[in-house]
Design a protein around this motif. Sequence first.
Motif, PDB file in Angstrom:
ATOM      1  N   GLY A  64       0.930   3.919  -2.936  1.00 36.76           N
ATOM      2  CA  GLY A  64       0.609   5.304  -2.587  1.00 36.76           C
ATOM      3  C   GLY A  64       1.693   6.245  -3.089  1.00 36.76           C
ATOM      4  O   GLY A  64       1.430   7.280  -3.696  1.00 36.76           O
ATOM      5  N   ASN A  97       0.835  -1.210   0.000  1.00 37.80           N
ATOM      6  CA  ASN A  97       0.000   0.000   0.000  1.00 37.80           C
ATOM      7  C   ASN A  97       0.867   1.258   0.000  1.00 37.80           C
ATOM      8  O   ASN A  97       0.574   2.234  -0.695  1.00 37.80           O
ATOM      9  CB  ASN A  97      -0.929   0.025   1.229  1.00 37.80           C
ATOM     10  CG  ASN A  97      -2.035  -1.005   1.100  1.00 37.80           C
ATOM     11  OD1 ASN A  97      -2.261  -1.544   0.009  1.00 37.80           O
ATOM     12  ND2 ASN A  97      -2.699  -1.305   2.195  1.00 37.80           N
ATOM     13  N   TYR A 111       1.604   6.520  -6.897  1.00 41.91           N
ATOM     14  CA  TYR A 111       0.428   7.304  -7.307  1.00 41.91           C
ATOM     15  C   TYR A 111       0.723   8.793  -7.167  1.00 41.91           C
ATOM     16  O   TYR A 111       0.437   9.582  -8.059  1.00 41.91           O
ATOM     17  CB  TYR A 111      -0.783   6.898  -6.468  1.00 41.91           C
ATOM     18  CG  TYR A 111      -2.000   7.765  -6.733  1.00 41.91           C
ATOM     19  CD1 TYR A 111      -2.398   8.744  -5.800  1.00 41.91           C
ATOM     20  CD2 TYR A 111      -2.748   7.634  -7.902  1.00 41.91           C
ATOM     21  CE1 TYR A 111      -3.499   9.537  -6.037  1.00 41.91           C
ATOM     22  CE2 TYR A 111      -3.847   8.443  -8.146  1.00 41.91           C
ATOM     23  CZ  TYR A 111      -4.222   9.388  -7.214  1.00 41.91           C
ATOM     24  OH  TYR A 111      -5.315  10.188  -7.446  1.00 41.91           O
ATOM     25  N   GLN A 112       1.308   9.173  -6.054  1.00 42.46           N
ATOM     26  CA  GLN A 112       1.656  10.589  -5.815  1.00 42.46           C
ATOM     27  C   GLN A 112       2.640  11.072  -6.864  1.00 42.46           C
ATOM     28  O   GLN A 112       2.519  12.178  -7.388  1.00 42.46           O
ATOM     29  CB  GLN A 112       2.261  10.754  -4.421  1.00 42.46           C
ATOM     30  CG  GLN A 112       1.219  10.816  -3.334  1.00 42.46           C
ATOM     31  CD  GLN A 112       1.823  11.174  -1.980  1.00 42.46           C
ATOM     32  OE1 GLN A 112       3.022  11.406  -1.866  1.00 42.46           O
ATOM     33  NE2 GLN A 112       0.991  11.213  -0.972  1.00 42.46           N
TER      34      GLN A 112
END
Lengths: 176, 157
Positions: B127, B123, B130-131
Motif C-alpha cells: 500500500g 499489504n 503504491y501511494q
Amino acid sequence: MGSGSSPCASCRLLRRRCAKGCIFAPYFPSDDPHKFAIVHKVFGASNVSKMLQELPIHQRGDAVSSLVYEANARMRDPVYGCVGAISFLQNQVSQLQMQLAVAQAEILCIQMQQEPVALPSQIDQHQHHHHHQDHDQKSLLLSNSDINSIPHQYFSSFASPSNVIQDPLKKESLWT
Amino acid sequence: MISNNPTRCAACRFLRRRCPQDCVLAPYFPSSNPERFACVHKIFGAGNITKMLEQLPVHLREAAADSMFYEASLRVEDPVYGCVRIISQLQHHILEAQSEILKTNGQIASYIAQQQLQQQQQNVVDGASYQQDMQISEYLGVGSDVQTLANDSYFHP
C-alpha cells in the motif's frame, strides 16, 4: 469373635466368625459391605480367597482393587464386562490417533507452504552473484494441490462398539 | 428322564458330573477345549458362570462366555491386575494422544496467526509503495506532457 472388633464385610455377609487372621478383613472393612458383595457375586468368596492367598501381602491391595473394578464392570454390563470397556477405549485410541495424524499432516502442509518462493528474475540475479539458491528453485516445483489432498484420505467412518460402558471407569485410576 | 449328552461338555467332564441335554454350559465349553473351562472356572467358578449365563437371553450367552474367558485368561496371566492393566494402559494412551493433539493444534494456530501477520505487513508495504508511485506520477505529470517538453527545440537546438 476372637478379635473383639466387628466382623469384616466378608464374614458379615458369609455369616461366619471373623478370625484374627481373616484374609479378607484388611481389604473389605465392615463399613463398605457393597464392595465385598459385588466381588462375591461375580467371583465367589472362595475364589477370591484362593487368589489372595497366592499373592504376596504387598500385592493383595491392588489385586482386590482390580477385582472390585472388574466385578463392577461385569455388574454394569453382564454380557461384556471389562471387555466392553477395553473395546470402547481401543476405539477411542484409534480415533485419536487418526486425529493426530491429520493434525500432523496439516502442520506439514503449512510448513511446506511457508518455504520461501522466489520469483524467476530474482533467481537469475541471485544465481549471478551467489551459488546457494537451489532451494528457491525447488520451492517453485512444489504444488499445493497435491499436498492438501493428503489429510482427507485419513477420514473414514468408525463403527461404534456394540456394547459400551458409557462411563468408562474414569473415576477409578488405580495407577498414577 | 433327562437324556444326557453323548459326549460330556468340558464343564461337566471337569466337574465329574453327568452332562444333561439342556446343559447351560455345554454350547460354550465344548469337550474339545478343556483349558477354556478350566481357566474360567479358576477365576469365576462354575456356579457363578452358570448363574450369569442363565440370567442372559440365549443369543447373548456366547458373547458373555467369550468375554469371561478373555477376562479369566488375563487374570491367570496377571493375578494382580488382570484385564484392568490393559484398561489403565489404554487410558494412558488416550491422555497422551489428547495432549499431542492439543499441542499440534496449538502449533497450527500459531502458524496461521504468523501467516496472517506477515500478509498484513506485506499489504501495508504494498500500500505504501503504491501511494509513493502515485505521488511520483502526479509530480511528473501526464506522459504526453513530458514528451512535448522533450521534443521542444529549446532542449534540442
